[in-house]
Design a protein around this motif. Structure first.
Motif, PDB file in Angstrom:
ATOM      1  N   GLU A 275      76.736  57.333  46.954  1.00  0.00           N
ATOM      2  CA  GLU A 275      75.843  57.402  48.112  1.00  0.00           C
ATOM      3  C   GLU A 275      75.960  58.737  48.840  1.00  0.00           C
ATOM      4  OE1 GLU A 275      76.011  52.605  49.155  1.00  0.00           O
ATOM      5  OE2 GLU A 275      77.150  54.050  50.344  1.00  0.00           O
ATOM      6  N   ALA A 276      77.206  59.193  49.038  1.00  0.00           N
ATOM      7  CA  ALA A 276      77.429  60.398  49.843  1.00  0.00           C
ATOM      8  C   ALA A 276      77.225  61.681  49.050  1.00  0.00           C
ATOM      9  CB  ALA A 276      78.842  60.376  50.433  1.00  0.00           C
ATOM     10  N   VAL A 277      77.562  61.652  47.756  1.00  0.00           N
ATOM     11  CA  VAL A 277      77.439  62.848  46.910  1.00  0.00           C
ATOM     12  C   VAL A 277      76.728  62.447  45.620  1.00  0.00           C
ATOM     13  CG1 VAL A 277      78.659  64.845  45.965  1.00  0.00           C
ATOM     14  CG2 VAL A 277      79.687  63.557  47.858  1.00  0.00           C
ATOM     15  N   PRO A 278      75.412  62.229  45.692  1.00  0.00           N
ATOM     16  CA  PRO A 278      74.693  61.742  44.506  1.00  0.00           C
ATOM     17  C   PRO A 278      74.495  62.796  43.423  1.00  0.00           C
ATOM     18  CG  PRO A 278      73.167  62.121  46.317  1.00  0.00           C
ATOM     19  CD  PRO A 278      74.545  62.325  46.878  1.00  0.00           C
ATOM     20  N   HIS A 279      74.660  64.074  43.777  1.00  0.00           N
ATOM     21  CA  HIS A 279      74.481  65.150  42.787  1.00  0.00           C
ATOM     22  C   HIS A 279      75.717  66.046  42.807  1.00  0.00           C
ATOM     23  CE1 HIS A 279      70.363  63.792  42.512  1.00  0.00           C
ATOM     24  NE2 HIS A 279      70.214  63.954  43.815  1.00  0.00           N
ATOM     25  N   PRO A 280      76.840  65.558  42.263  1.00  0.00           N
ATOM     26  CA  PRO A 280      78.102  66.289  42.362  1.00  0.00           C
ATOM     27  C   PRO A 280      78.137  67.512  41.445  1.00  0.00           C
ATOM     28  CG  PRO A 280      78.378  64.383  40.953  1.00  0.00           C
ATOM     29  CD  PRO A 280      76.983  64.303  41.508  1.00  0.00           C
ATOM     30  N   THR A 281      78.964  68.461  41.836  1.00  0.00           N
ATOM     31  CA  THR A 281      79.201  69.623  40.973  1.00  0.00           C
ATOM     32  C   THR A 281      80.450  69.427  40.125  1.00  0.00           C
ATOM     33  OG1 THR A 281      80.423  70.680  42.771  1.00  0.00           O
ATOM     34  CG2 THR A 281      78.075  71.198  42.581  1.00  0.00           C
ATOM     35  N   ILE A 282      81.277  68.431  40.454  1.00  0.00           N
ATOM     36  CA  ILE A 282      82.487  68.171  39.673  1.00  0.00           C
ATOM     37  C   ILE A 282      82.159  67.249  38.499  1.00  0.00           C
ATOM     38  CG2 ILE A 282      84.009  68.478  41.664  1.00  0.00           C
ATOM     39  CD1 ILE A 282      84.303  65.382  41.714  1.00  0.00           C
ATOM     40  N   ARG A 283      82.936  67.359  37.441  1.00  0.00           N
ATOM     41  CA  ARG A 283      82.812  66.482  36.290  1.00  0.00           C
ATOM     42  C   ARG A 283      84.204  66.036  35.862  1.00  0.00           C
ATOM     43  NH1 ARG A 283      78.426  65.638  37.335  1.00  0.00           N
ATOM     44  NH2 ARG A 283      76.523  65.649  36.079  1.00  0.00           N
ATOM     45  N   PRO A 284      84.768  65.033  36.553  1.00  0.00           N
ATOM     46  CA  PRO A 284      86.114  64.573  36.186  1.00  0.00           C
ATOM     47  C   PRO A 284      86.121  63.975  34.786  1.00  0.00           C
ATOM     48  CG  PRO A 284      85.093  63.059  37.745  1.00  0.00           C
ATOM     49  CD  PRO A 284      84.186  64.239  37.641  1.00  0.00           C
ATOM     50  N   ARG A 285      87.273  64.046  34.130  1.00  0.00           N
ATOM     51  CA  ARG A 285      87.393  63.453  32.804  1.00  0.00           C
ATOM     52  C   ARG A 285      87.596  61.948  32.886  1.00  0.00           C
ATOM     53  NH1 ARG A 285      91.682  65.816  31.332  1.00  0.00           N
ATOM     54  NH2 ARG A 285      93.142  64.075  31.141  1.00  0.00           N
ATOM     55  N   VAL A 286      88.293  61.515  33.953  1.00  0.00           N
ATOM     56  CA  VAL A 286      88.622  60.096  34.113  1.00  0.00           C
ATOM     57  C   VAL A 286      88.410  59.678  35.558  1.00  0.00           C
ATOM     58  CG1 VAL A 286      90.481  58.383  34.063  1.00  0.00           C
ATOM     59  CG2 VAL A 286      90.344  60.100  32.256  1.00  0.00           C
ATOM     60  N   VAL A 287      87.614  58.645  35.772  1.00  0.00           N
ATOM     61  CA  VAL A 287      87.558  57.948  37.052  1.00  0.00           C
ATOM     62  C   VAL A 287      87.917  56.505  36.737  1.00  0.00           C
ATOM     63  CG1 VAL A 287      86.122  57.186  38.977  1.00  0.00           C
ATOM     64  CG2 VAL A 287      85.843  59.496  38.052  1.00  0.00           C
ATOM     65  N   ALA A 288      89.127  56.116  37.107  1.00  0.00           N
ATOM     66  CA  ALA A 288      89.648  54.791  36.754  1.00  0.00           C
ATOM     67  C   ALA A 288      89.625  53.895  37.985  1.00  0.00           C
ATOM     68  CB  ALA A 288      91.077  54.915  36.225  1.00  0.00           C
ATOM     69  N   VAL A 289      88.949  52.754  37.868  1.00  0.00           N
ATOM     70  CA  VAL A 289      88.811  51.851  39.009  1.00  0.00           C
ATOM     71  C   VAL A 289      89.382  50.477  38.667  1.00  0.00           C
ATOM     72  CG1 VAL A 289      86.782  53.031  39.918  1.00  0.00           C
ATOM     73  CG2 VAL A 289      86.467  51.097  38.372  1.00  0.00           C
ATOM     74  N   SER A 290      89.820  49.780  39.725  1.00  0.00           N
ATOM     75  CA  SER A 290      90.303  48.412  39.607  1.00  0.00           C
ATOM     76  C   SER A 290      90.414  47.880  41.024  1.00  0.00           C
ATOM     77  CB  SER A 290      91.659  48.362  38.889  1.00  0.00           C
ATOM     78  OG  SER A 290      92.059  47.034  38.639  1.00  0.00           O
ATOM     79  N   ALA A 299      78.158  50.721  37.987  1.00  0.00           N
ATOM     80  CA  ALA A 299      78.754  51.443  36.865  1.00  0.00           C
ATOM     81  C   ALA A 299      77.742  52.400  36.240  1.00  0.00           C
ATOM     82  CB  ALA A 299      79.262  50.453  35.816  1.00  0.00           C
ATOM     83  N   THR A 300      76.544  51.914  36.005  1.00  0.00           N
ATOM     84  CA  THR A 300      75.504  52.753  35.398  1.00  0.00           C
ATOM     85  C   THR A 300      75.093  53.884  36.331  1.00  0.00           C
ATOM     86  OG1 THR A 300      74.691  50.878  34.120  1.00  0.00           O
ATOM     87  CG2 THR A 300      73.191  52.736  34.428  1.00  0.00           C
ATOM     88  N   ARG A 301      74.898  53.569  37.606  1.00  0.00           N
ATOM     89  CA  ARG A 301      74.469  54.577  38.572  1.00  0.00           C
ATOM     90  C   ARG A 301      75.512  55.684  38.700  1.00  0.00           C
ATOM     91  NH1 ARG A 301      73.858  51.572  43.511  1.00  0.00           N
ATOM     92  NH2 ARG A 301      71.983  50.690  42.522  1.00  0.00           N
ATOM     93  N   PHE A 302      76.794  55.294  38.734  1.00  0.00           N
ATOM     94  CA  PHE A 302      77.849  56.292  38.883  1.00  0.00           C
ATOM     95  C   PHE A 302      77.912  57.200  37.657  1.00  0.00           C
ATOM     96  CE2 PHE A 302      82.163  57.846  38.307  1.00  0.00           C
ATOM     97  CZ  PHE A 302      82.406  58.436  39.534  1.00  0.00           C
ATOM     98  N   MET A 303      77.873  56.635  36.463  1.00  0.00           N
ATOM     99  CA  MET A 303      77.970  57.459  35.259  1.00  0.00           C
ATOM    100  C   MET A 303      76.752  58.356  35.094  1.00  0.00           C
ATOM    101  SD  MET A 303      79.997  55.202  32.372  1.00  0.00           S
ATOM    102  CE  MET A 303      78.782  53.896  32.238  1.00  0.00           C
ATOM    103  N   ASP A 304      75.600  57.901  35.530  1.00  0.00           N
ATOM    104  CA  ASP A 304      74.421  58.749  35.467  1.00  0.00           C
ATOM    105  C   ASP A 304      74.589  59.987  36.342  1.00  0.00           C
ATOM    106  OD1 ASP A 304      73.201  57.017  33.735  1.00  0.00           O
ATOM    107  OD2 ASP A 304      71.899  56.078  35.228  1.00  0.00           O
ATOM    108  N   ALA A 305      75.355  59.858  37.442  1.00  0.00           N
ATOM    109  CA  ALA A 305      75.550  60.984  38.360  1.00  0.00           C
ATOM    110  C   ALA A 305      76.774  61.819  37.997  1.00  0.00           C
ATOM    111  CB  ALA A 305      75.685  60.468  39.793  1.00  0.00           C
ATOM    112  N   TYR A 306      77.890  61.163  37.640  1.00  0.00           N
ATOM    113  CA  TYR A 306      79.158  61.871  37.456  1.00  0.00           C
ATOM    114  C   TYR A 306      79.550  62.049  35.997  1.00  0.00           C
ATOM    115  CZ  TYR A 306      80.152  61.724  42.464  1.00  0.00           C
ATOM    116  OH  TYR A 306      80.104  61.928  43.828  1.00  0.00           O
ATOM    117  N   GLY A 307      78.768  61.522  35.097  1.00  0.00           N
ATOM    118  CA  GLY A 307      79.089  61.615  33.688  1.00  0.00           C
ATOM    119  C   GLY A 307      79.790  60.362  33.189  1.00  0.00           C
TER     120      GLY A 307
END
Length: 504
Positions: A275-290, A299-307
């Protein structure tokens, strides 16, 4: 297991003297928090361990501070084997020091939730027999009436610590994590101390963090998932970036500034990032959630924005982990909880206790190397060495696990078994909806019906009838919510779980 550790860099050769010291620390202190920190300090003393609002600290300096605090706690407050202390802190290096010092002394360390009220903290302290609390300065008011050391007091203890050195206690200190308490009072769950690197290999089998990575840990350290992130980072001799409070924009900025390859978070944080950063410049290798359910649409929306970097670990305080969904799994079906990782066995069992076939719903049972040792005042429920999670779910034909909901969330409406979670997932796909929770409520005609609590995006509109018609179009009649309540926000725990009792 060895190939996983090798792939993540844990078996890479190093200076013989430092490798020997690292292995000796693990031999003497085991794989506890104290042992992992000492081993990391011996192998990579100059490596930055933590970057927080106060600056950076190396592994050597972190260990020196742990040793000094441990010596002072033993000398000034008689903390040692069998003591039980509380740690009430947010995400910063001081919280790590407090936890590790307690474990080093052989104490049981109860991780207190800063979101609890003063009355709830007092009740937990009484129940757990806590004799001393180590607290952030701004949280000290929550433990009024209990012996408490604030940050300044701990700094004084460290500066004036008596000489000497600490030896391994006769029994390793343990961490006690409180359950979320969304449906009842929080219980203390004893965390098992690993006896090898096998549990680490299980998680790294599907979450590709590597030795030396910079990792932002946003999940609270007092929670099972934040604690798991800490333990993984110590084993990987990673640099941990910490902030006392989560802010999505500053998180993205800090990840970019410090070159973070990974982020350890809870799902609500991922939502705030999109919501806050929908077009990020970073591309992390791992975003691990639990820590709470990950909505498929998120899940789909986040990966579409952050990879395609999102990894979802399904587990609990009691089970540690059950399964892990990789980005590839989430692209196949964003609702999935993934597959059991290395060394983990998962079965779906009927009420009779017998396993069910693929596609059939039953309770999820798990066996892995880190099942909790039991509640502080009760024993875990196990069947044939496997722990019942209390969740209902099923495997599909391809071996992907799906969580259908808590066993106690299921309602019977007009004779039909109804699960709230699929209704939540469906309503969440409406573009106007920011977040949603669905629970069962009493109904005079049907026994029980569903009620939906919906938060809309700013400047969006949606009517109760439109939500009901949307559900009626895609799901069975008995899945249509009797009530649709629009709220400004949903009551959540610090890890993002909705608190059902606060909805009604």
């Amino acid at each position: 297991m060895l190939w996983v550790l090798a792939k993540r860099g844990l078996l890479t050769p190093g200076p013989p003297g430092k490798v020997a010291a690292q292995l000796n620390a693990l031999r003497r202190w085991g794989f506890s928090l104290a042992g992992e920190l000492r081993a990391a300090a011996d192998r990579s003393p100059e490596k930055v361990a933590v970057i927080d609002e106060s600056g950076s600290v190396t592994y050597r300096d972190l260990q020196i501070r742990v040793e000094a605090l441990g010596l002072a706690l033993r000398a000034r407050h008689d903390i040692g084997l069998g003591s039980r202390i509380g740690v009430l802190g947010r995400n910063h290096s001081g919280t790590i020091v407090s936890m590790a010092a307690g474990v080093t002394l052989g104490a049981e360390v109860v991780l207190l939730n800063p979101a609890l009220s003063a009355a709830a903290v007092a009740a937990v302290a009484r129940e757990q027999g806590i004799s001393l609390v180590l607290a952030d300065t701004d949280l000290a008011e929550l433990v009024a009436g209990l012996p408490t050391l604030t940050e300044s007091a701990m700094d004084q203890l460290v500066r004036h610590a008596p000489p000497g050195r600490l030896d391994p206690p006769d029994r390793a200190g343990r961490l006690i994590v409180l359950t979320s308490g969304t449906t009842a009072a929080p219980k203390g769950a004893r965390r098992r101390t690993p006896t090898s690197l096998a549990p680490l290999a299980s998680v790294l089998d599907r979450i590709p963090l590597n030795v030396g990575d910079n990792v932002f840990i946003a999940a609270p350290l007092f929670h099972t998932w934040g604690l798991a992130g800490l333990q993984m980072c110590l084993a990987l001799r990673a640099t941990m970036v910490l902030r006392r409070r989560f802010d999505p924009v500053s998180t993205v900025v800090a990840m970019g500034r410090h070159g973070c390859a990974g982020l350890v978070a809870v799902p609500i944080m991922v939502q705030r990032l999109t919501e806050a950063v929908p077009h990020p410049t970073i591309r992390p290798r791992v975003v691990a959630v639990s820590g709470s359910a990950l909505p498929g649409v998120l899940a789909t929306r986040f990966m579409d924005a952050y990879g395609d970097c999102l990894y979802n670990l399904y587990g609990s305080t009691e089970a540690s982990w059950v399964s892990i969904a990789t980005p590839a799994d989430l692209r196949l079906d964003p609702r999935t909880a993934g597959r059991p990782p290395l060394g983990t066995k998962v079965e779906i069992r009927a009420a009779s206790g017998l396993p069910v076939a693929a596609g059939e719903i039953g309770e999820i049972f798990v066996r892995n190397g880190m099942l909790f040792e039991g509640y502080t005042f009760a024993s875990p429920t196990q069947v044939a060495g496997m722990l019942g999670t209390g969740d209902l779910g099923h495997f599909d034909a391809d071996g992907l696990l799906f969580v259908d909901g808590r066993a106690d969330d299921m309602i019977i409406s007009g004779g039909e078994n109804v699960f709230p979670r699929p209704v939540e997932e469906l309503i969440a796909t409406l573009p106007q909806v920011r977040e949603v929770a669905v629970i069962g409520v009493p109904d005079d005609d049907f026994g029980q019906r569903l009620a939906a609590y919906v938060v809309l995006h700013d400047d969006e509109q949606l009517s109760e009838d439109e939500v009901r018609e949307y559900v009626r179009h895609y799901l069975a009649r008995f899945c249509v919510p009797r009530e649709v309540n629009f709220r400004a926000s949903l009551p959540r725990t610090a890890t993002g779980k909705v608190i059902p009792r606060d909805l009604e």
